[in-house]
Motif scaffolding. Structure first.
Motif, PDB file in Angstrom:
ATOM      1  N   ILE A 135     -51.725 -60.812   1.223  1.00 46.70           N
ATOM      2  CA  ILE A 135     -50.316 -60.991   0.870  1.00 46.70           C
ATOM      3  C   ILE A 135     -49.722 -62.245   1.510  1.00 46.70           C
ATOM      4  O   ILE A 135     -48.517 -62.363   1.651  1.00 46.70           O
ATOM      5  CB  ILE A 135     -49.474 -59.734   1.157  1.00 46.70           C
ATOM      6  CG1 ILE A 135     -49.539 -59.313   2.615  1.00 46.70           C
ATOM      7  CG2 ILE A 135     -49.887 -58.598   0.253  1.00 46.70           C
ATOM      8  CD1 ILE A 135     -48.603 -58.153   2.945  1.00 46.70           C
ATOM      9  N   GLY A 136     -50.587 -63.189   1.860  1.00 46.61           N
ATOM     10  CA  GLY A 136     -50.100 -64.503   2.249  1.00 46.61           C
ATOM     11  C   GLY A 136     -50.450 -64.982   3.628  1.00 46.61           C
ATOM     12  O   GLY A 136     -50.805 -66.131   3.813  1.00 46.61           O
ATOM     13  N   GLY A 137     -50.341 -64.149   4.637  1.00 46.43           N
ATOM     14  CA  GLY A 137     -50.599 -64.598   5.994  1.00 46.43           C
ATOM     15  C   GLY A 137     -50.384 -63.490   7.003  1.00 46.43           C
ATOM     16  O   GLY A 137     -50.063 -62.354   6.644  1.00 46.43           O
ATOM     17  N   PRO A 138     -50.513 -63.818   8.274  1.00 42.89           N
ATOM     18  CA  PRO A 138     -50.437 -62.775   9.309  1.00 42.89           C
ATOM     19  C   PRO A 138     -49.024 -62.304   9.661  1.00 42.89           C
ATOM     20  O   PRO A 138     -48.854 -61.206  10.166  1.00 42.89           O
ATOM     21  CB  PRO A 138     -51.097 -63.430  10.518  1.00 42.89           C
ATOM     22  CG  PRO A 138     -50.891 -64.888  10.316  1.00 42.89           C
ATOM     23  CD  PRO A 138     -50.936 -65.102   8.829  1.00 42.89           C
ATOM     24  N   ILE A 139     -47.998 -63.109   9.399  1.00 43.08           N
ATOM     25  CA  ILE A 139     -46.631 -62.691   9.703  1.00 43.08           C
ATOM     26  C   ILE A 139     -46.037 -62.092   8.432  1.00 43.08           C
ATOM     27  O   ILE A 139     -45.899 -62.780   7.423  1.00 43.08           O
ATOM     28  CB  ILE A 139     -45.760 -63.880  10.159  1.00 43.08           C
ATOM     29  CG1 ILE A 139     -46.436 -64.641  11.259  1.00 43.08           C
ATOM     30  CG2 ILE A 139     -44.344 -63.404  10.477  1.00 43.08           C
ATOM     31  CD1 ILE A 139     -46.082 -64.314  12.633  1.00 43.08           C
ATOM     32  N   GLU A 140     -45.720 -60.806   8.483  1.00 36.79           N
ATOM     33  CA  GLU A 140     -45.190 -60.100   7.315  1.00 36.79           C
ATOM     34  C   GLU A 140     -44.016 -59.226   7.747  1.00 36.79           C
ATOM     35  O   GLU A 140     -43.915 -58.836   8.909  1.00 36.79           O
ATOM     36  CB  GLU A 140     -46.271 -59.237   6.660  1.00 36.79           C
ATOM     37  CG  GLU A 140     -47.476 -60.029   6.155  1.00 36.79           C
ATOM     38  CD  GLU A 140     -47.212 -60.904   4.943  1.00 36.79           C
ATOM     39  OE1 GLU A 140     -46.248 -60.633   4.201  1.00 36.79           O
ATOM     40  OE2 GLU A 140     -47.984 -61.852   4.729  1.00 36.79           O
ATOM     41  N   PHE A 141     -43.154 -58.920   6.801  1.00 32.78           N
ATOM     42  CA  PHE A 141     -41.941 -58.153   7.061  1.00 32.78           C
ATOM     43  C   PHE A 141     -41.954 -56.884   6.214  1.00 32.78           C
ATOM     44  O   PHE A 141     -42.241 -56.952   5.020  1.00 32.78           O
ATOM     45  CB  PHE A 141     -40.701 -58.981   6.720  1.00 32.78           C
ATOM     46  CG  PHE A 141     -40.670 -60.298   7.428  1.00 32.78           C
ATOM     47  CD1 PHE A 141     -40.139 -60.401   8.705  1.00 32.78           C
ATOM     48  CD2 PHE A 141     -41.196 -61.442   6.830  1.00 32.78           C
ATOM     49  CE1 PHE A 141     -40.122 -61.625   9.371  1.00 32.78           C
ATOM     50  CE2 PHE A 141     -41.179 -62.664   7.484  1.00 32.78           C
ATOM     51  CZ  PHE A 141     -40.642 -62.750   8.764  1.00 32.78           C
ATOM     52  N   ARG A 142     -41.619 -55.767   6.841  1.00 34.67           N
ATOM     53  CA  ARG A 142     -41.583 -54.498   6.120  1.00 34.67           C
ATOM     54  C   ARG A 142     -40.147 -53.989   6.032  1.00 34.67           C
ATOM     55  O   ARG A 142     -39.443 -53.888   7.039  1.00 34.67           O
ATOM     56  CB  ARG A 142     -42.420 -53.444   6.838  1.00 34.67           C
ATOM     57  CG  ARG A 142     -42.528 -52.147   6.025  1.00 34.67           C
ATOM     58  CD  ARG A 142     -43.084 -51.031   6.833  1.00 34.67           C
ATOM     59  NE  ARG A 142     -41.982 -50.398   7.565  1.00 34.67           N
ATOM     60  CZ  ARG A 142     -42.050 -49.213   8.132  1.00 34.67           C
ATOM     61  NH1 ARG A 142     -43.163 -48.527   8.087  1.00 34.67           N
ATOM     62  NH2 ARG A 142     -41.017 -48.717   8.771  1.00 34.67           N
ATOM     63  N   SER A 143     -39.692 -53.702   4.814  1.00 32.17           N
ATOM     64  CA  SER A 143     -38.417 -53.024   4.621  1.00 32.17           C
ATOM     65  C   SER A 143     -38.735 -51.674   3.988  1.00 32.17           C
ATOM     66  O   SER A 143     -39.619 -51.576   3.138  1.00 32.17           O
ATOM     67  CB  SER A 143     -37.474 -53.846   3.745  1.00 32.17           C
ATOM     68  OG  SER A 143     -38.102 -54.195   2.541  1.00 32.17           O
ATOM     69  N   GLN A 144     -38.036 -50.646   4.454  1.00 27.08           N
ATOM     70  CA  GLN A 144     -38.356 -49.291   3.996  1.00 27.08           C
ATOM     71  C   GLN A 144     -37.085 -48.469   3.863  1.00 27.08           C
ATOM     72  O   GLN A 144     -36.112 -48.685   4.583  1.00 27.08           O
ATOM     73  CB  GLN A 144     -39.293 -48.611   4.997  1.00 27.08           C
ATOM     74  CG  GLN A 144     -39.618 -47.169   4.655  1.00 27.08           C
ATOM     75  CD  GLN A 144     -40.686 -46.592   5.533  1.00 27.08           C
ATOM     76  OE1 GLN A 144     -41.853 -46.940   5.373  1.00 27.08           O
ATOM     77  NE2 GLN A 144     -40.325 -45.717   6.459  1.00 27.08           N
ATOM     78  N   ILE A 145     -37.135 -47.524   2.959  1.00 27.05           N
ATOM     79  CA  ILE A 145     -36.086 -46.522   2.846  1.00 27.05           C
ATOM     80  C   ILE A 145     -36.777 -45.165   2.809  1.00 27.05           C
ATOM     81  O   ILE A 145     -37.800 -45.000   2.143  1.00 27.05           O
ATOM     82  CB  ILE A 145     -35.170 -46.766   1.625  1.00 27.05           C
ATOM     83  CG1 ILE A 145     -33.956 -45.892   1.728  1.00 27.05           C
ATOM     84  CG2 ILE A 145     -35.883 -46.606   0.335  1.00 27.05           C
ATOM     85  CD1 ILE A 145     -32.706 -46.540   1.202  1.00 27.05           C
ATOM     86  N   GLU A 146     -36.232 -44.226   3.586  1.00 25.06           N
ATOM     87  CA  GLU A 146     -36.831 -42.893   3.706  1.00 25.06           C
ATOM     88  C   GLU A 146     -35.733 -41.846   3.581  1.00 25.06           C
ATOM     89  O   GLU A 146     -34.664 -41.986   4.187  1.00 25.06           O
ATOM     90  CB  GLU A 146     -37.510 -42.776   5.071  1.00 25.06           C
ATOM     91  CG  GLU A 146     -38.131 -41.432   5.372  1.00 25.06           C
ATOM     92  CD  GLU A 146     -38.775 -41.423   6.753  1.00 25.06           C
ATOM     93  OE1 GLU A 146     -39.761 -42.154   6.946  1.00 25.06           O
ATOM     94  OE2 GLU A 146     -38.272 -40.699   7.637  1.00 25.06           O
ATOM     95  N   LEU A 147     -35.989 -40.810   2.809  1.00 30.83           N
ATOM     96  CA  LEU A 147     -35.081 -39.680   2.703  1.00 30.83           C
ATOM     97  C   LEU A 147     -35.804 -38.464   3.262  1.00 30.83           C
ATOM     98  O   LEU A 147     -36.898 -38.118   2.796  1.00 30.83           O
ATOM     99  CB  LEU A 147     -34.660 -39.428   1.253  1.00 30.83           C
ATOM    100  CG  LEU A 147     -33.704 -38.249   1.048  1.00 30.83           C
ATOM    101  CD1 LEU A 147     -32.365 -38.495   1.781  1.00 30.83           C
ATOM    102  CD2 LEU A 147     -33.468 -38.008  -0.439  1.00 30.83           C
ATOM    103  N   SER A 148     -35.184 -37.831   4.280  1.00 28.97           N
ATOM    104  CA  SER A 148     -35.821 -36.714   4.972  1.00 28.97           C
ATOM    105  C   SER A 148     -34.929 -35.487   5.018  1.00 28.97           C
ATOM    106  O   SER A 148     -33.704 -35.597   5.045  1.00 28.97           O
ATOM    107  CB  SER A 148     -36.140 -37.097   6.425  1.00 28.97           C
ATOM    108  OG  SER A 148     -37.008 -38.187   6.476  1.00 28.97           O
TER     109      SER A 148
END
Length: 169
Positions: free
Chosen positions: A113-126
């Protein structure tokens, strides 16, 4: 693909803005969250099983709580990350948790997915049980925000069980 990414970001921002009044309750303890899911759910060119463990701190900085985690896939992809989350309560039982975390991504035999520095955005409903444990469904997106020439990104859908550590405040 861009539509999904844009929608996820806009939805998270709107929910954050609407949810300030229901932000993280002071009585919640720290959590260890265990997740199992389906990696690369939209493109499916490198789909795999994903397992994840996170530590979600009980301390708040304004409305944000720090967290850190480690994700691995059946294709030997690894993503170590740390960031912030917000717990938005809908009544006593339902908790919506948007989060954002930069991290180190190791491709392994999985998706580039491009390189070693990556960003994760997440949404969770619990759903929050009486003992404060939570069972939820999450959707996340990992990408490098265009800092590399290649930025296909990837998405995961997962089930998460968050185990409370202690009784809270």
């Amino acid at each position: 693909m861009r539509y999904v990414r844009g929608w996820l970001g806009a939805a998270a921002a709107a929910l954050l803005a609407l949810g300030f009044a229901g932000a993280a309750r002071a009585d919640d303890p720290a959590f260890v969250a265990l997740s199992a899911g389906y990696f690369d759910t939209i493109d499916t060119d490198h789909d795999a099983f994903e397992g994840r463990i996170e530590y979600r701190h009980d301390k708040k900085f304004w409305i944000f709580k720090p967290f850190a985690g480690l994700m691995g896939t059946s294709d030997t992809t690894i993503h170590a990350f740390a960031g912030v989350l917000v717990d938005i309560y809908f009544g006593r039982r339902w908790v919506l948790t948007p989060s954002f975390a930069p991290g180190y991504y190791y491709e392994g035999d999985g998706k580039d997915i491009g390189g070693p520095i990556e960003f994760r955005s997440q949404i969770e409903l619990s759903y929050r049980f009486d003992d404060r444990s939570r069972l939820g469904l999450s959707f996340n997106h990992i990408s490098n925000a265009g800092i590399y020439d290649r930025n296909p990104g990837t998405e995961t859908v997962a089930i998460t069980y968050a185990i409370p550590l202690g009784r809270g405040k």
